[in-house]
Scaffold this motif. Structure first.
Motif, PDB file in Angstrom:
ATOM      1  N   ALA A   1       0.822  -1.217   0.000  1.00 58.29           N
ATOM      2  CA  ALA A   1       0.000   0.000   0.000  1.00 58.29           C
ATOM      3  C   ALA A   1       0.854   1.263   0.000  1.00 58.29           C
ATOM      4  N   MET A   2       1.973   1.261   0.706  1.00 60.05           N
ATOM      5  CA  MET A   2       2.828   2.447   0.791  1.00 60.05           C
ATOM      6  C   MET A   2       3.444   2.829  -0.553  1.00 60.05           C
ATOM      7  N   ALA A   3       3.466   1.906  -1.517  1.00 54.32           N
ATOM      8  CA  ALA A   3       4.063   2.182  -2.817  1.00 54.32           C
ATOM      9  C   ALA A   3       3.112   2.941  -3.750  1.00 54.32           C
ATOM     10  N   TYR A   4       1.826   2.921  -3.472  1.00 54.14           N
ATOM     11  CA  TYR A   4       0.843   3.548  -4.363  1.00 54.14           C
ATOM     12  C   TYR A   4       1.007   5.069  -4.341  1.00 54.14           C
ATOM     13  N   THR A   5       1.089   5.671  -5.533  1.00 52.12           N
ATOM     14  CA  THR A   5       1.255   7.122  -5.637  1.00 52.12           C
ATOM     15  C   THR A   5       0.075   7.824  -6.305  1.00 52.12           C
ATOM     16  N   ASN A   6      -0.680   7.124  -7.156  1.00 56.77           N
ATOM     17  CA  ASN A   6      -1.787   7.741  -7.900  1.00 56.77           C
ATOM     18  C   ASN A   6      -2.881   6.719  -8.166  1.00 56.77           C
ATOM     19  N   ILE A   7      -4.094   7.236  -8.315  1.00 58.02           N
ATOM     20  CA  ILE A   7      -5.240   6.428  -8.738  1.00 58.02           C
ATOM     21  C   ILE A   7      -5.805   7.092  -9.980  1.00 58.02           C
ATOM     22  N   ARG A   8      -6.210   6.299 -10.951  1.00 57.59           N
ATOM     23  CA  ARG A   8      -6.801   6.841 -12.184  1.00 57.59           C
ATOM     24  C   ARG A   8      -8.136   6.150 -12.441  1.00 57.59           C
ATOM     25  N   TRP A   9      -9.146   6.970 -12.709  1.00 60.90           N
ATOM     26  CA  TRP A   9     -10.447   6.483 -13.134  1.00 60.90           C
ATOM     27  C   TRP A   9     -10.611   6.868 -14.599  1.00 60.90           C
ATOM     28  N   ASN A  10     -10.742   5.884 -15.490  1.00 60.11           N
ATOM     29  CA  ASN A  10     -10.977   6.150 -16.905  1.00 60.11           C
ATOM     30  C   ASN A  10     -12.439   5.821 -17.173  1.00 60.11           C
ATOM     31  N   PHE A  11     -13.213   6.841 -17.513  1.00 57.60           N
ATOM     32  CA  PHE A  11     -14.657   6.671 -17.669  1.00 57.60           C
ATOM     33  C   PHE A  11     -15.064   6.238 -19.065  1.00 57.60           C
ATOM     34  N   GLY A  12     -14.126   5.731 -19.845  1.00 60.80           N
ATOM     35  CA  GLY A  12     -14.448   5.106 -21.121  1.00 60.80           C
ATOM     36  C   GLY A  12     -14.689   6.089 -22.240  1.00 60.80           C
ATOM     37  N   THR A  13     -15.490   5.661 -23.182  1.00 58.65           N
ATOM     38  CA  THR A  13     -15.650   6.408 -24.416  1.00 58.65           C
ATOM     39  C   THR A  13     -16.376   7.730 -24.261  1.00 58.65           C
ATOM     40  N   SER A  14     -17.293   7.851 -23.286  1.00 63.31           N
ATOM     41  CA  SER A  14     -18.055   9.092 -23.212  1.00 63.31           C
ATOM     42  C   SER A  14     -18.751   9.259 -21.867  1.00 63.31           C
ATOM     43  N   VAL A  15     -18.745  10.510 -21.379  1.00 68.96           N
ATOM     44  CA  VAL A  15     -19.550  10.880 -20.215  1.00 68.96           C
ATOM     45  C   VAL A  15     -20.662  11.780 -20.757  1.00 68.96           C
ATOM     46  N   PRO A  16     -21.912  11.334 -20.686  1.00 69.30           N
ATOM     47  CA  PRO A  16     -23.017  12.097 -21.260  1.00 69.30           C
ATOM     48  C   PRO A  16     -23.147  13.505 -20.677  1.00 69.30           C
ATOM     49  N   ALA A  17     -23.801  14.377 -21.431  1.00 66.44           N
ATOM     50  CA  ALA A  17     -24.081  15.735 -20.972  1.00 66.44           C
ATOM     51  C   ALA A  17     -24.905  15.686 -19.691  1.00 66.44           C
ATOM     52  N   LYS A  18     -24.690  16.687 -18.840  1.00 66.06           N
ATOM     53  CA  LYS A  18     -25.438  16.850 -17.584  1.00 66.06           C
ATOM     54  C   LYS A  18     -25.351  15.618 -16.684  1.00 66.06           C
ATOM     55  N   THR A  19     -24.173  14.998 -16.647  1.00 62.38           N
ATOM     56  CA  THR A  19     -23.959  13.793 -15.851  1.00 62.38           C
ATOM     57  C   THR A  19     -22.813  14.011 -14.871  1.00 62.38           C
ATOM     58  N   THR A  20     -22.927  13.410 -13.698  1.00 58.82           N
ATOM     59  CA  THR A  20     -21.860  13.458 -12.701  1.00 58.82           C
ATOM     60  C   THR A  20     -21.293  12.058 -12.521  1.00 58.82           C
ATOM     61  N   VAL A  21     -19.966  11.966 -12.536  1.00 54.84           N
ATOM     62  CA  VAL A  21     -19.291  10.707 -12.230  1.00 54.84           C
ATOM     63  C   VAL A  21     -18.457  10.928 -10.977  1.00 54.84           C
ATOM     64  N   LYS A  22     -18.339   9.885 -10.151  1.00 54.36           N
ATOM     65  CA  LYS A  22     -17.603  10.012  -8.895  1.00 54.36           C
ATOM     66  C   LYS A  22     -16.679   8.824  -8.697  1.00 54.36           C
ATOM     67  N   GLY A  23     -15.541   9.134  -8.113  1.00 53.98           N
ATOM     68  CA  GLY A  23     -14.616   8.103  -7.670  1.00 53.98           C
ATOM     69  C   GLY A  23     -14.279   8.385  -6.223  1.00 53.98           C
ATOM     70  N   THR A  24     -14.094   7.349  -5.432  1.00 54.11           N
ATOM     71  CA  THR A  24     -13.715   7.516  -4.035  1.00 54.11           C
ATOM     72  C   THR A  24     -12.524   6.617  -3.726  1.00 54.11           C
ATOM     73  N   TYR A  25     -11.770   7.000  -2.729  1.00 56.39           N
ATOM     74  CA  TYR A  25     -10.709   6.137  -2.218  1.00 56.39           C
ATOM     75  C   TYR A  25     -10.406   6.541  -0.788  1.00 56.39           C
ATOM     76  N   GLU A  26      -9.826   5.608  -0.045  1.00 56.09           N
ATOM     77  CA  GLU A  26      -9.513   5.840   1.354  1.00 56.09           C
ATOM     78  C   GLU A  26      -8.007   5.818   1.569  1.00 56.09           C
ATOM     79  N   VAL A  27      -7.568   6.619   2.526  1.00 56.99           N
ATOM     80  CA  VAL A  27      -6.170   6.666   2.916  1.00 56.99           C
ATOM     81  C   VAL A  27      -6.096   6.648   4.435  1.00 56.99           C
ATOM     82  N   GLN A  28      -4.919   6.308   4.928  1.00 58.58           N
ATOM     83  CA  GLN A  28      -4.695   6.357   6.372  1.00 58.58           C
ATOM     84  C   GLN A  28      -3.562   7.350   6.625  1.00 58.58           C
ATOM     85  N   VAL A  29      -3.742   8.194   7.642  1.00 57.74           N
ATOM     86  CA  VAL A  29      -2.739   9.181   8.005  1.00 57.74           C
ATOM     87  C   VAL A  29      -1.548   8.454   8.623  1.00 57.74           C
ATOM     88  N   ARG A  30      -0.345   8.754   8.115  1.00 62.54           N
ATOM     89  CA  ARG A  30       0.882   8.126   8.651  1.00 62.54           C
ATOM     90  C   ARG A  30       1.243   8.695  10.005  1.00 62.54           C
TER      91      ARG A  30
END
Length: 190
Positions: free
Chosen positions: A161-190
């Motif tokens: 887990a300590m090696a992870y530096t970035n997260i990427r969400w690729n929403f594919g070919t298209s995000v329709p008009a007037k649409t919201t997409v969300k990604g979540t992730y959790e971290v722990q304070v060192r």
């Protein structure tokens, strides 16, 4: 609010590392967590980006069972070593057209450790989640590292887990008009 113009065939939204407050690494003030705009040259659509943070609070009910709640971090919230935070990254297509090839890249804040398998995406999207362990240069679904064993043999193992530096969400070919997409992730304070 920050404005960001993106020159590519598709709209590529990139959330940069969040600002850190005073002496607590990885915690942003709400002034820094606001919104950003991304709009590509072809005018496919206008995307507003938003980053929110929440702190996990575990309480016991009257029967002694633990209940997990998430409190929104406002202002210069105080967190302690071991606290779990959840970041919510939202991309809102405010335009009248779909946004093609929409990707959100979120760095893991300094002073935080990614909680393995905590990244999620809203269920109706077809987003693919990938990770980087090299500062965002390369992304794969399951990062691995090479480990040299005491006998000299080199073995491939899942990245810690300590090696992870970035997260990427690729929403594919298209995000329709007037649409919201969300990604979540959790971290722990060192």
């Amino acid at each position: 609010m920050k404005r960001l113009t993106i020159a590519s065939l598709g709209a590529l939204a990139f959330l940069t590392a969040v600002s850190l407050t005073g002496t607590i690494p990885g915690v942003t003030s709400t002034a820094d967590m606001g919104s950003a705009f991304a709009q590509n040259i072809q005018r496919q659509g206008q995307v507003q980006l938003r980053l929110d943070a929440e702190k996990q609070v575990v309480q016991k009910d009257s029967q002694g069972k633990e209940k997990v709640n998430w409190e929104s971090l406002q202002g210069k919230a105080m967190v302690q070593r071991g606290d779990t935070l959840r970041y919510v990254v939202s991309g809102i297509n405010n335009g009248d057209r779909p946004v093609k090839n929409f990707t959100i890249n979120q760095p893991i804040p300094k002073g935080m450790v990614y909680k393995l398998k905590s990244a999620r995406v809203n269920p109706n999207s077809q987003a693919k989640i990938t990770y980087s362990i090299d500062g965002g240069r390369n992304f794969v679904e399951n990062p691995t590292i090479q480990v040299t064993l005491p006998n000299g043999k080199v073995e491939t193992k899942p990245a810690p887990a300590m090696a992870y530096t970035n997260i990427r969400w690729n929403f594919g070919t298209s995000v329709p008009a007037k649409t919201t997409v969300k990604g979540t992730y959790e971290v722990q304070v060192r």
